[in-house]
Scaffold this active site. Structure first.
Site, PDB file in Angstrom:
ATOM      1  N   GLU A   9      -3.211   7.536  -4.292  1.00  0.00           N
ATOM      2  CA  GLU A   9      -3.137   6.243  -3.609  1.00  0.00           C
ATOM      3  C   GLU A   9      -2.921   5.105  -4.597  1.00  0.00           C
ATOM      4  OE1 GLU A   9      -5.924   4.768  -0.171  1.00  0.00           O
ATOM      5  OE2 GLU A   9      -6.733   4.040  -2.069  1.00  0.00           O
TER       6      GLU A   9
ATOM      7  N   TYR B  44       0.861  -1.183   0.000  1.00  0.00           N
ATOM      8  CA  TYR B  44       0.000   0.000   0.000  1.00  0.00           C
ATOM      9  C   TYR B  44       0.890   1.223   0.000  1.00  0.00           C
ATOM     10  CZ  TYR B  44      -3.191   3.636   1.490  1.00  0.00           C
ATOM     11  OH  TYR B  44      -3.931   4.793   1.543  1.00  0.00           O
TER      12      TYR B  44
END
Ligand code: GDP
Ligand code: MN
Length: 376
Positions: free
Chosen positions: A189, A106
């Protein structure tokens, strides 16, 4: 402002961040033609502004051509469950060549308002369950403010990657940072950022939110707006220069000034109800704008009453009254309208409403407003 994954990936490419080969498909009749040009296995991905598409059935792997045709056919046009917006129709799919995933990470850059800086958030536990990781094992998520002496490699090395992979990830962070600054992004993101079996680092998902207040200097970003993804009432409000946010309650409210809007929402709460929206008509509104705002307000089907709370300074109470009267006359509505006006020409405003032959409850102050709203 949000954009689609396929648009975010185009931007990533411009900044030199690796993404899988892919093609966008918007029409059923193009599915086979596109799939014939793609390497298998492939991944079919619904393009909607919503997280967790994977869990909702909007991201599916297909092993071969025949399966891919079937999957693409089922995802294009499907109604996808989204946490924020109920069901969302899938009008576009991204068909992407499959990646051999070794590990899912992530990575994001976001605003850290408390520290007045951008923060990098990175975790080795990327993928669809990042929210669970954040809740149950927050120590697996590293957060680092990006300051002048920021060097991502220091943190990334601590996460246990070899030098080659650490460098590749650090490079992506630098490119993301450049994108964030140059395009005025609020959030960039990548979940997951993938390490492949061939030791490459590739973004297989992409999400970017932009700062609405900076869009005036990014025509190229504004062009990416997909109006079918926006709330139709909010979209209309934007076009009419009204500050409107749709909420879940039943009392529509119209107010001038954001602070008064918040206070008004509190008042509605005290009366045991919830606001159906936030609507700030602004200081300089004339009767025409008031009429537009009122029309917008009551096109919300959930509304059972409207509370107008105006402090008449630059916006005069008689203008307000004219606008509201016109809107109601033209629209033939039957919800209760409660009006509290204070300030310039408030007597004239009250007279316009009382003489209109329409049903208004003009209250003298907020206490009285609370009593009236409580009884709805
Ligand atoms: P999201 O659920 O909306 O965040 O959609 P993602 O694009 O992140 O995809 C969800 C999951 O699908 C990823 O975490 C991966 O596990 C899987 N996935 C996506 N693309 C590929 C791919 O090319 N190959 C493989 N093996 N899995 C993929
Ligand atoms: Mn994702």
């Amino acid at each position: 402002m949000k954009i689609h994954e396929y648009q975010a990936k185009e931007l990533f490419k411009q900044y030199g961040i690796k993404v899988p080969n892919s093609k966008l498909c918007e029409r059923r009749e193009d599915i086979e033609t596109i799939l014939k040009t793609m390497k298998m296995p492939c991944v079919i991905k619904a393009q909607v502004h919503s997280g967790a598409r994977g869990k909702a059935g909007g991201v599916k792997l297909a092993a071969n051509y025949e399966e891919a045709v079937k999957v693409a056919d089922s995802i294009l046009g499907m109604e996808l469950k989204s946490k924020q917006a109920g069901l969302k129709k899938v009008n576009k799919i991204l068909i992407e060549e499959g990646i051999d995933i070794e590990k899912e990470l992530y990575l994001s850059l976001t605003f850290d308002r408390a520290n007045e800086s951008i923060a990098m958030i990175v975790s080795t536990q990327g993928g669809m369950d990042i929210e669970e990781v954040a809740k149950n094992s927050p120590e697996k998520i590293y957060t680092q403010q990006i300051g002048n002496d920021f060097n991502p490699i220091k943190i990334i090395e601590k996460m246990g990657f070899n030098e080659d992979i650490s460098e590749k990830i650090a490079n992506i962070v630098k490119k993301l940072y450049k994108l964030t600054i140059e395009k005025d992004a609020l959030l960039v993101e990548i979940n997951p950022l993938v390490i492949t079996k061939q030791n490459e680092v590739i973004a297989i998902d992409a999400k970017i939110n932009f700062d609405d207040n900076a869009l005036f200097r990014h025509e190229e970003i504004l062009l990416l707006k997909d109006e079918s993804e926006e709330n139709p009432l909010e979209l209309q409000a934007q076009k009419e220069g009204l500050n409107y946010i749709k909420l879940d309650g039943t009392i529509g409210c119209m107010v001038n000034g954001a602070g008064l809007a918040m206070a008004t929402m509190d008042v509605i709460r005290i009366a045991g109800k919830e606001a159906a929206n936030f609507l700030d008509v602004g200081g300089g509104a004339g009767s025409e704008k008031i009429e537009k705002a009122f029309r917008l307000l009551i096109s919300d089907k959930n509304i059972e009453a409207v509370f107008i709370n105006i402090f008449g300074g630059i916006l005069r109470c008689d203008f307000l009254a004219e606008g509201v009267k016109n809107a109601i006359q033209n629209l033939n509505i039957n919800v209760a309208v409660i009006v509290r006006m204070e300030g310039t020409n408030k007597e004239i405003g009250a007279k316009i409403l009382n003489d209109s032959g329409l049903k208004f409850t003009v209250v003298k102050d907020l206490n009285e407003a609370i009593e009236v709203i409580r009884k709805i």
